[in-house]
Design an enzyme around this catalytic site. Structure first.
Site, PDB file in Angstrom:
ATOM      1  N   GLY A  29       0.823  -1.295  -0.166  1.00 41.28           N
ATOM      2  CA  GLY A  29      -0.165  -0.098  -0.058  1.00 41.28           C
ATOM      3  C   GLY A  29       0.848   1.319  -0.171  1.00 41.28           C
ATOM      4  O   GLY A  29       2.123   1.184   0.111  1.00 41.28           O
ATOM      5  N   ASP A  84      -6.712  -0.590   6.209  1.00 37.80           N
ATOM      6  CA  ASP A  84      -7.756   0.410   5.903  1.00 37.80           C
ATOM      7  C   ASP A  84      -8.446   0.840   7.199  1.00 37.80           C
ATOM      8  O   ASP A  84      -9.037   1.926   7.121  1.00 37.80           O
ATOM      9  CB  ASP A  84      -8.806  -0.139   5.092  1.00 37.80           C
ATOM     10  CG  ASP A  84      -7.946  -0.997   3.710  1.00 37.80           C
ATOM     11  OD1 ASP A  84      -7.410   0.006   2.976  1.00 37.80           O
ATOM     12  OD2 ASP A  84      -7.809  -2.169   3.436  1.00 37.80           O
ATOM     13  N   GLY A  95      -7.011  -4.980   2.691  1.00 37.76           N
ATOM     14  CA  GLY A  95      -7.331  -5.440   1.480  1.00 37.76           C
ATOM     15  C   GLY A  95      -7.793  -4.386   0.313  1.00 37.76           C
ATOM     16  O   GLY A  95      -8.107  -4.635  -0.710  1.00 37.76           O
ATOM     17  N   GLU A 103      -0.617 -10.685   2.480  1.00 32.76           N
ATOM     18  CA  GLU A 103      -0.372 -10.163   3.403  1.00 32.76           C
ATOM     19  C   GLU A 103      -0.753 -10.761   4.947  1.00 32.76           C
ATOM     20  O   GLU A 103      -0.128 -11.061   5.808  1.00 32.76           O
ATOM     21  CB  GLU A 103      -1.279  -8.824   3.762  1.00 32.76           C
ATOM     22  CG  GLU A 103      -0.825  -7.745   2.712  1.00 32.76           C
ATOM     23  CD  GLU A 103      -1.893  -6.715   2.502  1.00 32.76           C
ATOM     24  OE1 GLU A 103      -3.194  -6.697   2.752  1.00 32.76           O
ATOM     25  OE2 GLU A 103      -1.504  -5.539   2.147  1.00 32.76           O
TER      26      GLU A 103
HETATM   27  O1  DER Z   1      -4.394  -3.610   0.969  1.00 33.34           O
HETATM   28  C1  DER Z   1      -4.067  -3.354   2.156  1.00 33.34           C
HETATM   29  O2  DER Z   1      -4.156  -4.111   3.072  1.00 33.34           O
HETATM   30  C2  DER Z   1      -3.218  -2.152   2.460  1.00 33.34           C
HETATM   31  O3  DER Z   1      -2.273  -2.434   3.499  1.00 33.34           O
HETATM   32  C3  DER Z   1      -4.205  -1.001   2.776  1.00 33.34           C
HETATM   33  O4  DER Z   1      -5.121  -1.676   3.868  1.00 33.34           O
HETATM   34  C4  DER Z   1      -3.613   0.190   3.419  1.00 33.34           C
HETATM   35  O5  DER Z   1      -3.311   0.805   2.142  1.00 33.34           O
HETATM   36  P1  DER Z   1      -2.859   2.423   2.186  1.00 33.34           P
HETATM   37  O6  DER Z   1      -1.553   2.687   3.347  1.00 33.34           O
HETATM   38  O7  DER Z   1      -2.442   2.828   0.869  1.00 33.34           O
HETATM   39  O8  DER Z   1      -4.091   3.271   2.898  1.00 33.34           O
END
Ligand code: DER
Length: 227
Positions: A29, A84, A95, A103
């Protein structure tokens, strides 16, 4: 601070959980990307990383960090990943980046999950963010109906995540359902229940693989929350 600056702050703060000589578990992410950029500054002190997505693997390799296969390690001291949503017990919804299966696999290798997030991810009850569920495509319809039939909650709606006009295909070749309208009062029970529905690959509730620490980026700087 802007949200991007908060992500940079927590990505850099996570370095203090990286021990010299230790292989690091790396999530996926935009916040993790800030961590990967910070990790590159100490890459000579670690043997490499285990990655949770093609996207993270590409970024790690581009920055000269060795990427090891998950089957090459027995345990990881730490897994660094975003979320998220994260609640007051360190339970998470993940996700958003469609990487939830790998993950959760890499998180399961680690002694400690360190979540890095900006304060917008902090919630009291999980579920306002549409819950990602990785599914075997042929089961998508029946799983969607199971969510929509969950007792006592009206207005639940599941839909296949699309990308460029077709269902998004994950690194594992599966599809993602995003489920709106949930209030997940008992994340442990919810994760256990949904995990056993035929066709579910991974549900984006990380309760059994919860965070031990959250580095939360706030207007007052980085807060370290422990669970
Ligand atoms: O897809 C995921 O699980 C990511 O870790 C997400 O939850 C966080 O993504 P971000 O740091 O771009 O907000």
């Amino acid at each position: 601070y802007s949200q991007d600056e908060l992500k940079t702050l927590v990505g850099q703060a996570a370095l203090k959980y990286v021990a010299p000589g230790e292989i690091v578990g790396v999530g996926t992410g935009s916040t993790v990307n800030k961590f990967i950029d910070a990790l590159a500054t100490v890459k000579d002190s670690i043997p490499g990383a285990v990655s949770s997505s093609v996207a993270s693997t590409e970024r790690l390799k581009a920055l000269g960090i060795k990427v090891l296969d998950a089957n090459e390690v027995q345990r990881l001291a730490v897994y660094i990943d975003g979320a998220d949503e994260i609640d007051g017990k360190g339970y998470m919804v993940k996700g958003g980046g469609a990487a939830l299966t790998r993950e959760k696999i890499v998180a399961a290798l680690a002694d400690r999950f360190v979540c890095i997030a900006d304060e917008s991810k902090r919630v009291d009850v999980l579920g306002a963010f549409p819950l990602p569920v990785e599914v075997i495509p042929m089961a998508a319809g029946q799983i969607a109906r199971r969510f929509e039939a969950l007792g006592g909650q009206s207005g639940i709606h599941a839909q296949i995540r699309m990308k460029d006009g077709a269902p998004l295909v994950t690194d594992n070749g599966q599809h993602i359902l995003d489920v709106r309208g949930l209030k997940i009062a008992d994340p442990l029970a919810f994760e256990s229940e949904v995990n056993q529905w035929p066709g579910v690959v991974t549900v984006g509730v990380f309760a059994h693989q919860k965070a031990a620490v959250c580095l939360l980026g706030t207007a007052r700087g980085v807060q370290t929350l422990e669970y």
